[in-house]
Design a protein around this motif. Structure first.
Motif, mmCIF file in Angstrom:
data_model
loop_
_atom_site.group_PDB
_atom_site.id
_atom_site.type_symbol
_atom_site.label_atom_id
_atom_site.label_comp_id
_atom_site.label_asym_id
_atom_site.label_seq_id
_atom_site.Cartn_x
_atom_site.Cartn_y
_atom_site.Cartn_z
ATOM 1 N N ARG A 183 -2.242 14.779 4.671
ATOM 2 C CA ARG A 183 -1.589 15.144 3.399
ATOM 3 C C ARG A 183 -0.075 15.278 3.582
ATOM 4 O O ARG A 183 0.698 14.826 2.739
ATOM 5 N N GLN A 184 0.354 15.879 4.676
ATOM 6 C CA GLN A 184 1.792 16.009 4.962
ATOM 7 C C GLN A 184 2.432 14.633 5.138
ATOM 8 O O GLN A 184 3.522 14.382 4.633
ATOM 9 N N ILE A 185 1.753 13.771 5.873
ATOM 10 C CA ILE A 185 2.275 12.427 6.121
ATOM 11 C C ILE A 185 2.385 11.655 4.814
ATOM 12 O O ILE A 185 3.409 11.022 4.529
ATOM 13 N N ALA A 186 1.346 11.707 3.990
ATOM 14 C CA ALA A 186 1.356 11.009 2.705
ATOM 15 C C ALA A 186 2.476 11.543 1.815
ATOM 16 O O ALA A 186 3.171 10.759 1.152
ATOM 17 N N ARG A 187 2.673 12.846 1.814
ATOM 18 C CA ARG A 187 3.748 13.455 1.014
ATOM 19 C C ARG A 187 5.106 12.907 1.446
ATOM 20 O O ARG A 187 5.941 12.537 0.616
ATOM 21 N N ARG A 188 5.328 12.812 2.751
ATOM 22 C CA ARG A 188 6.608 12.307 3.275
ATOM 23 C C ARG A 188 6.798 10.828 2.937
ATOM 24 O O ARG A 188 7.914 10.400 2.632
ATOM 25 N N ILE A 189 5.727 10.061 3.009
ATOM 26 C CA ILE A 189 5.819 8.636 2.653
ATOM 27 C C ILE A 189 6.250 8.495 1.198
ATOM 28 O O ILE A 189 7.154 7.720 0.892
ATOM 29 N N VAL A 190 5.620 9.240 0.310
ATOM 30 C CA VAL A 190 5.939 9.170 -1.101
ATOM 31 C C VAL A 190 7.380 9.643 -1.361
ATOM 32 O O VAL A 190 8.100 9.035 -2.159
ATOM 33 N N GLU A 191 7.818 10.674 -0.654
ATOM 34 C CA GLU A 191 9.203 11.162 -0.804
ATOM 35 C C GLU A 191 10.211 10.085 -0.408
ATOM 36 O O GLU A 191 11.250 9.939 -1.042
ATOM 37 N N LYS A 192 9.935 9.358 0.653
ATOM 38 C CA LYS A 192 10.868 8.330 1.140
ATOM 39 C C LYS A 192 10.819 7.104 0.268
ATOM 40 O O LYS A 192 11.719 6.343 0.180
ATOM 41 N N ASP A 235 -2.411 11.109 -3.037
ATOM 42 C CA ASP A 235 -3.755 11.540 -2.630
ATOM 43 C C ASP A 235 -4.564 10.399 -2.024
ATOM 44 O O ASP A 235 -5.331 10.595 -1.086
ATOM 45 N N GLU A 236 -4.360 9.184 -2.537
ATOM 46 C CA GLU A 236 -5.070 8.035 -1.989
ATOM 47 C C GLU A 236 -4.538 7.678 -0.595
ATOM 48 O O GLU A 236 -5.312 7.354 0.313
ATOM 49 N N LEU A 237 -3.225 7.748 -0.413
ATOM 50 C CA LEU A 237 -2.632 7.524 0.910
ATOM 51 C C LEU A 237 -3.171 8.545 1.910
ATOM 52 O O LEU A 237 -3.535 8.185 3.035
ATOM 53 N N ALA A 238 -3.206 9.807 1.504
ATOM 54 C CA ALA A 238 -3.706 10.861 2.385
ATOM 55 C C ALA A 238 -5.151 10.593 2.786
ATOM 56 O O ALA A 238 -5.525 10.757 3.952
ATOM 57 N N SER A 239 -5.938 10.152 1.834
ATOM 58 C CA SER A 239 -7.348 9.848 2.118
ATOM 59 C C SER A 239 -7.477 8.702 3.119
ATOM 60 O O SER A 239 -8.278 8.766 4.057
ATOM 61 N N ILE A 240 -6.692 7.656 2.941
ATOM 62 C CA ILE A 240 -6.722 6.504 3.860
ATOM 63 C C ILE A 240 -6.291 6.934 5.256
ATOM 64 O O ILE A 240 -6.936 6.577 6.254
ATOM 65 N N LEU A 263 0.820 -1.203 0.000
ATOM 66 C CA LEU A 263 0.000 0.000 0.000
ATOM 67 C C LEU A 263 0.864 1.268 0.000
ATOM 68 O O LEU A 263 0.704 2.139 -0.858
ATOM 69 N N VAL A 264 1.793 1.380 0.950
ATOM 70 C CA VAL A 264 2.579 2.617 1.048
ATOM 71 C C VAL A 264 3.572 2.770 -0.092
ATOM 72 O O VAL A 264 4.010 3.882 -0.385
ATOM 73 N N ASN A 265 3.924 1.675 -0.762
ATOM 74 C CA ASN A 265 4.896 1.753 -1.848
ATOM 75 C C ASN A 265 4.280 1.864 -3.237
ATOM 76 O O ASN A 265 5.006 2.096 -4.206
ATOM 77 N N THR A 266 2.962 1.712 -3.348
ATOM 78 C CA THR A 266 2.350 1.752 -4.678
ATOM 79 C C THR A 266 1.178 2.726 -4.803
ATOM 80 O O THR A 266 0.879 3.148 -5.914
ATOM 81 N N TYR A 267 0.509 3.052 -3.715
ATOM 82 C CA TYR A 267 -0.645 3.930 -3.817
ATOM 83 C C TYR A 267 -0.200 5.369 -4.070
ATOM 84 O O TYR A 267 0.805 5.821 -3.519
#
Length: 170
Positions: free
Chosen positions: A161-170, A145-150, A138-142
């Motif tokens: 939204r901040q958390i999802a942005r950081r996950i995608v950056e990492k 915006d979908e991560l932020a929603s979850i 989930l965290v490596n493919t979504y």
């Protein structure tokens, strides 16, 4: 025993108004603590169906509840199938249904399950091995915006939204 003792057992028994000879369903069986209390209170003649998505939890409950083997049906399934399960075992009417929602300390304690951040383990977080998608998938493919929603919907996190942005950056 499983080493896990459920919380609020007396309150659950009272809220279910457990009666002798009653029929009950524990939709989140876990280690069988609540089920044992229900069976004890409903004896003699009480019956219980125990359901859990976690196969290991069902096995642990089976060991804990072996003295009640004639009075129980333990099922590795998701409680969303409650109606179908009760119909399949002609387990109607029922006197009470228990849902103890959330994570158990048994699941947190098992490092390989990936529920705890205190152990270095794969990010799995599945209650059942039949679930195909792991938390790592989930965290490596979504998409962000979908991560932020979850995160917002299920974690009730205002900074999703901040958390999802950081996950995608990492």
């Amino acid at each position: 025993t499983t080493g896990h003792e459920p919380v609020m057992v007396a309150e659950c028994i009272e809220a279910l108004d457990v009666q002798r000879g009653g029929r009950y369903v524990d939709c989140t069986l876990g280690g069988g603590g609540h089920a044992a209390a229900i069976l004890e209170e409903s004896a003699p003649g009480g019956q219980l169906i125990g359901i859990d998505a976690d196969r290991r939890a069902v096995k642990a409950a089976e060991r804990r509840l072996k003295h009640y083997a004639r009075d129980i049906i333990l099922i590795n399934d998701n409680f969303r199938n409650l109606e179908k399960i009760c119909d399949g075992y002609a387990f109607r009417p029922v006197n009470g249904v228990l849902f103890d929602l959330g994570l158990s300390s048994l699941q947190l304690a098992e490092a390989g399950r990936g529920f705890s951040f205190q152990e270095d383990a794969p990010l799995d977080m599945r209650f059942s091995e039949r679930q195909e998608i792991t938390a790592a998938d989930l965290v490596n493919t979504y998409p962000e915006d979908e991560l932020a929603s979850i995160i917002y919907r299920y974690g009730e996190e205002r900074r999703s939204r901040q958390i999802a942005r950081r996950i995608v950056e990492k």
